[in-house]
Design an enzyme around this catalytic site. Structure first.
Site, PDB file in Angstrom:
ATOM      1  N   ARG A 186       0.820  -1.218   0.000  1.00  7.01           N
ATOM      2  CA  ARG A 186       0.000   0.000   0.000  1.00  7.01           C
ATOM      3  C   ARG A 186       0.858   1.274   0.000  1.00  7.01           C
ATOM      4  NH1 ARG A 186      -3.144  -3.725  -0.493  1.00  7.01           N
ATOM      5  NH2 ARG A 186      -5.273  -3.790   0.313  1.00  7.01           N
TER       6      ARG A 186
ATOM      7  N   SER B 139     -10.359  -0.848   3.601  1.00 10.87           N
ATOM      8  CA  SER B 139      -9.588  -1.140   4.819  1.00 10.87           C
ATOM      9  C   SER B 139      -9.154   0.170   5.468  1.00 10.87           C
ATOM     10  CB  SER B 139      -8.317  -1.924   4.476  1.00 10.87           C
ATOM     11  OG  SER B 139      -8.632  -3.134   3.884  1.00 10.87           O
TER      12      SER B 139
ATOM     13  N   GLU C  22      -4.556   2.922   7.140  1.00 10.36           N
ATOM     14  CA  GLU C  22      -4.277   2.804   5.708  1.00 10.36           C
ATOM     15  C   GLU C  22      -4.890   3.991   4.970  1.00 10.36           C
ATOM     16  OE1 GLU C  22      -5.164   1.358   1.839  1.00 10.36           O
ATOM     17  OE2 GLU C  22      -6.236  -0.062   3.098  1.00 10.36           O
TER      18      GLU C  22
END
Ligand code: EPU
Length: 336
Positions: free
Chosen positions: A163, A234, A331
C-alpha cells in the site's frame, strides 16, 4: 479542458460520504491542462484526488482540490502474448478491469471491485487476493508540479511496497496523468489467496471473467458496497511483527493466530486483532466498525461526521494497543 468551481462540497468526491468543503475544485480532461493549472495554483495549497476512495477529510480543506478526468485508454501489443494498456489517471479501475475481463485479458481481475481511479492504483499500490497493482505497472506518467515538467517513472522508480509508492511520499509534487499496465493475452491466473481457488466452481472454464466474478462474490459477502454505505475500504494496514512478538501473540491467544510470512517476520490480519478485541459493530454516532470485516470503518448512518469516525479509529487503536501491544497504522489518508 479545465472546469473550476468555488467553495465546493466534497461529499460526492469521497467514498466515506463526509461533508467537507474545499475553497476551489478543479477538474481537467487532459495532461496538457496541467501547466495552466500550476499557474492557477501559484503558491496556494492543493491536493490531487482520484475517486476519494481512500481519504478521510478530517476537516474542510483550505485549498484547491484537483481531479483528473483524463479518460482515454490506449492498448498496444507487447510481444506475442502481452499487451500494454496506457490508462488515463481518471479512468475507473473497476470499469477498466471489467473491460479487460470481457476481452479475456488477464492481469488485473483479482483487483475487481476495488473502488478508485487508475492514478490512485499507482499511488496506493492497491491490492487484493494476492495481486498488487504495482505487479502489473510498467510505467507511470506524471506532471511534476514543483518544476513544471512532464516526467516518467519506470516500475522500479515507483518504489512499490505494501500500500505504498513514491507517489505517496511526494504527494504534492507529482500529479499522475497515465498509468501503463502490462497485461497478458494467455492465461495467467493468480488463485492462491484464501478461498479464491475454492470459490471458483469446479466445472467453470477458467477465464479472467470467471475470476472476476469469484472475486466480486467474495468481496460482496464481506465488504460494504461503497454506493450504499460510505467507507474507505480497509481503514488499517495489516501489521508486520517480529518472530518473538508472533510467539507472544500465540501464547496470549486461545485460537490459532492467522498470519502470512513476510521474510523473517509475520503479517497479522488487523481484522483478526480487532475482532479478538470484540469490536465488531462498535459505534460512535453514525460511525461503526463493520461487522462482516472489522478492518473497515463505515459511515453507517450516512450522516456520520469525521469526528465520529476519528473517535472510532482512536478506540480501535487503543484497544488493540492495550490488548496486544501492537500499534495499528491507518491505511486511509487523513486530510486536515
Ligand atoms: N478476520 C477475522 N475476522 C473477521 C474478518 C477477517 O478474524 O471478521 C481475519 C481472518 O483470519 C481472515 C483474515 O482476517 O483470514 C484476513 O481477512 P481478509 O482475507 O478479508 O483480508 P484482510 O487482510 O483483512 C486485505 C486487504 C483488503 C483486501 C483483502 C483480500 C489490507 C489492509 N486489506 O484484507 O483490501 O480486499 O486483503 O485480498 O491489506 C482495502 O485495501 O481497502 C481492502 C479491502
Amino acid at each position: 479542458m479545465i472546469t473550476r468551481l468555488q467553495d465546493y462540497n466534497l461529499r460526492t468526491a469521497n467514498t466515506f460520504r463526509l461533508d467537507a468543503r474545499c475553497d476551489e475544485w478543479i477538474e481537467y480532461t487532459s495532461a496538457e491542462d496541467l501547466p495552466a493549472i500550476r499557474a492557477i495554483i501559484g503558491d496556494r495549497r492543493y491536493m490531487n484526488i482520484g475517486q476519494g476512495a481512500n481519504l478521510l477529510f478530517a476537516d474542510d480543506f483550505r485549498g484547491i482540490v484537483l481531479q483528473s478526468k483524463i479518460l482515454d485508454v490506449e492498448i498496444t501489443p507487447d510481444g506475442s502474448d502481452a499487451l500494454l494498456a496506457r490508462v488515463g489517471a481518471g479512468v475507473s479501475m473497476d470499469a477498466f478491469i471489467a473491460q479487460c475481463a470481457s476481452q479475456s485479458v488477464w492481469g488485473l481481475e483479482n483487483l475487481s471491485g476495488i473502488p478508485g481511479h487508475a492514478g490512485a492504483s499507482a499511488v496506493q499500490n492497491v491490492g487484493a487476493y494476492g495481486v498488487e497493482a504495482g505487479d502489473r505497472i510498467v510505467c507511470v506518467e506524471a506532471y511534476d508540479m514543483t518544476i513544471g515538467e512532464y516526467v516518467e517513472f519506470g516500475h522500479d522508480d515507483c518504489r512499490f511496497a505494501y500500500r505504498d509508492s513514491i507517489f505517496k511520499h511526494e504527494r504534492n509534487r507529482y500529479v499522475i496523468t497515465y498509468v501503463t499496465y502490462r497485461l497478458s493475452t494467455v492465461p495467467a491466473p493468480v488463485l492462491d489467496y484464501g478461498h479464491l481457488r475454492k470459490s471458483l466452481s469446479e466445472d467453470c472454464i477458467l477465464s479472467p471473467m470467471a475470476v472476476r466474478d469469484a472475486v466480486l462474490a467474495m468481496r460482496s459477502a464481506k465488504l460494504p458496497e461503497v454506493d450504499e454505505i460510505g467507507s474507505a475500504g480497509s481503514f488499517f494496514k495489516n501489521p508486520v511483527v517480529s518472530e518473538a512478538k508472533f510467539a507472544e501473540l500465540r501464547r496470549q491467544s486461545d485460537t490459532d493466530v492467522p498470519h502470512y510470512r513476510v521474510g523473517e517476520d509475520y503479517k497479522i490480519p488487523a481484522a483478526w486483532l480487532i475482532d479478538q478485541c470484540g469490536l465488531k459493530g462498535y459505534s460512535i454516532g453514525g460511525a461503526k466498525v463493520w461487522e462482516l470485516q472489522p478492518l473497515i470503518i463505515v459511515n453507517a448512518s450516512g450522516r456520520a461526521t469525521a469526528a465520529e469516525i476519528l473517535a472510532v479509529e482512536a478506540h480501535v487503536l487503543r484497544q488493540v494497543r492495550d490488548t496486544y501491544g501492537i500499534e495499528l497504522q491507518p491505511e486511509v489518508d487523513h486530510i486536515y
